[in-house]
Design an enzyme around this catalytic site. Structure first.
Site, mmCIF file in Angstrom:
data_model
loop_
_atom_site.group_PDB
_atom_site.id
_atom_site.type_symbol
_atom_site.label_atom_id
_atom_site.label_comp_id
_atom_site.label_asym_id
_atom_site.label_seq_id
_atom_site.Cartn_x
_atom_site.Cartn_y
_atom_site.Cartn_z
ATOM 1 N N LYS A 94 0.539 44.780 125.831
ATOM 2 C CA LYS A 94 0.530 44.646 124.377
ATOM 3 C C LYS A 94 -0.515 45.514 123.676
ATOM 4 C CE LYS A 94 2.706 40.117 124.111
ATOM 5 N NZ LYS A 94 2.909 39.892 125.548
ATOM 6 N N LYS A 131 -5.519 35.828 123.898
ATOM 7 C CA LYS A 131 -4.411 35.819 124.846
ATOM 8 C C LYS A 131 -4.446 37.106 125.650
ATOM 9 C CE LYS A 131 -1.157 37.398 121.259
ATOM 10 N NZ LYS A 131 0.071 37.050 120.506
ATOM 11 N N GLN A 169 -6.965 38.123 118.050
ATOM 12 C CA GLN A 169 -6.319 38.335 116.759
ATOM 13 C C GLN A 169 -6.697 37.211 115.801
ATOM 14 O OE1 GLN A 169 -2.287 38.122 118.320
ATOM 15 N NE2 GLN A 169 -2.006 40.324 118.027
ATOM 16 N N PRO A 170 -6.727 37.489 114.520
ATOM 17 C CA PRO A 170 -6.864 36.383 113.562
ATOM 18 C C PRO A 170 -5.631 35.495 113.641
ATOM 19 C CG PRO A 170 -6.267 38.405 112.416
ATOM 20 C CD PRO A 170 -6.555 38.799 113.842
ATOM 21 N N ARG A 217 16.155 28.579 114.442
ATOM 22 C CA ARG A 217 17.321 28.415 113.579
ATOM 23 C C ARG A 217 17.723 29.771 113.019
ATOM 24 N NH1 ARG A 217 14.855 24.297 109.356
ATOM 25 N NH2 ARG A 217 14.149 23.416 111.341
ATOM 26 N N ARG A 246 14.007 43.387 120.217
ATOM 27 C CA ARG A 246 13.718 42.263 119.334
ATOM 28 C C ARG A 246 12.315 42.450 118.785
ATOM 29 N NH1 ARG A 246 12.932 36.878 122.028
ATOM 30 N NH2 ARG A 246 10.819 36.900 121.187
ATOM 31 N N GLU A 265 4.992 40.943 117.797
ATOM 32 C CA GLU A 265 5.333 41.486 119.111
ATOM 33 C C GLU A 265 6.577 42.352 118.976
ATOM 34 O OE1 GLU A 265 5.583 38.931 122.462
ATOM 35 O OE2 GLU A 265 3.791 37.799 121.957
ATOM 36 N N GLU A 267 9.559 43.285 121.386
ATOM 37 C CA GLU A 267 10.119 42.807 122.648
ATOM 38 C C GLU A 267 11.225 43.740 123.122
ATOM 39 O OE1 GLU A 267 9.154 40.226 124.356
ATOM 40 O OE2 GLU A 267 8.143 38.805 123.037
#
Length: 294
Positions: A94, A131, A169-170, A217, A246, A265, A267
């Site tokens: 990332k 992360k 990250q914030p 959804r 994505r 992100e 993807e």
């Protein structure tokens, strides 16, 4: 004339919660393809025997990133791999977010701490997230308040012990209001989108199990979202031909980042396509896969 031979690539054992996989396999078979569901690390797999290997739910790769990238390189020498191996290599780390930001794409502001960089955290006035740069499903990710910096440093140290580079990250507060939107592209064209809720709850340990797509959804994308996504896809090195993509977006808070949608992100390796929310997209996805297998 026999149809194309297509491998839908997953992990071993096959994940029960990959709802796209049986739907895709059935649609491709109905369209005349010879389809097999294959584990990426299956030593018996004959990749040269397929016209296309389409990566799907290889969701254990983050634990074995180097091995996985080596497999992608090997597989791409034997058959057509989607997405391409150089895309897999770039997108499994990332730190690509820094490259997108440098190209002018609105992204979530990110600082990186590799093993050996120490445990100093960047300044943060409010909540922030720690992360790993190689991760999926919020693995080893946690949200911290400004008063929890010692816990965050311990988290950072654990990532470094595992040989992982950390990203800080914030916490994007608007995600609790407007959620995270996932825009899916197939064959270079926008397909559909979903909205999901926030993954990281306060006080949840980084090594706890998390629901990676809470409350998904269908979503109708805005022009502003599509603009950011198209800018992100245009900034991918080498302008590769992608079978699927994505892009996950969140809204900025309008204070320090100007607001509006920002890339959380990108993807390109094994994204959930959320076909169950958009069954009308299945014929288009099937058509693009068959075209790539020619």
């Amino acid at each position: 004339m026999p149809g194309p031979r297509i491998a839908l690539v997953t992990r071993r054992p096959q994940p029960e919660h990959d709802r796209d996989l049986p739907v895709l396999a059935r649609a491709l078979a109905d369209a005349g393809a010879e389809v097999r569901i294959v584990g990426w690390d299956d030593p018996e797999a004959d990749w040269a025997g397929f016209d296309l290997a389409m990566i799907r739910s290889t969701w254990d790769y983050t634990w074995r990133a180097e091995e996985y990238v080596a497999w992608a390189d090997r597989c791409a020498r034997l058959t057509r791999l989607a997405n391409p191996a150089d895309v897999v290599r770039w997108n499994t780390d990332k730190r690509y977010l820094g490259e997108l930001a440098a190209a002018g794409v609105p992204t979530v502001r990110t600082a990186y701490r590799a093993p050996g960089d120490g445990d100093e955290l960047p300044p943060a006035d409010g909540e922030f997230v720690v992360k790993p740069t190689s991760g999926a499903g919020a693995r080893y990710a946690a949200r911290y308040g400004a008063h929890e910096r010692e816990a965050a440093r311990a988290h950072l140290a654990r990532l470094h012990e595992e040989g992982l580079t950390a990203m800080v990250q914030p916490y994007m507060r608007q995600i609790d209001v407007t959620g995270e939107r996932a825009l899916v592209f197939v064959g270079g064209q926008f397909l559909h989108a979903i909205r999901k809720g926030a993954v990281l709850a306060p006080g949840t340990a980084y090594d706890a199990d998390k629901v990676s797509h809470p409350d998904p959804r269908p979503w109708r994308s805005t022009d502003a979202e599509l603009d950011v996504v198209e800018r992100a896809l245009a900034a991918i090195p080498g302008s590769p031909e992608l079978l699927y993509a994505r892009v996950d977006l969140v809204d900025g808070d309008g204070e320090g980042d100007g607001g509006g949608p920002r890339v959380m992100e990108l993807e390109l390796v094994e994204p959930n396509l959320f076909l169950r929310f958009h069954p009308d997209s299945l014929p288009r996805v099937t058509e693009v896969i068959l075209k790539h297998a020619q």
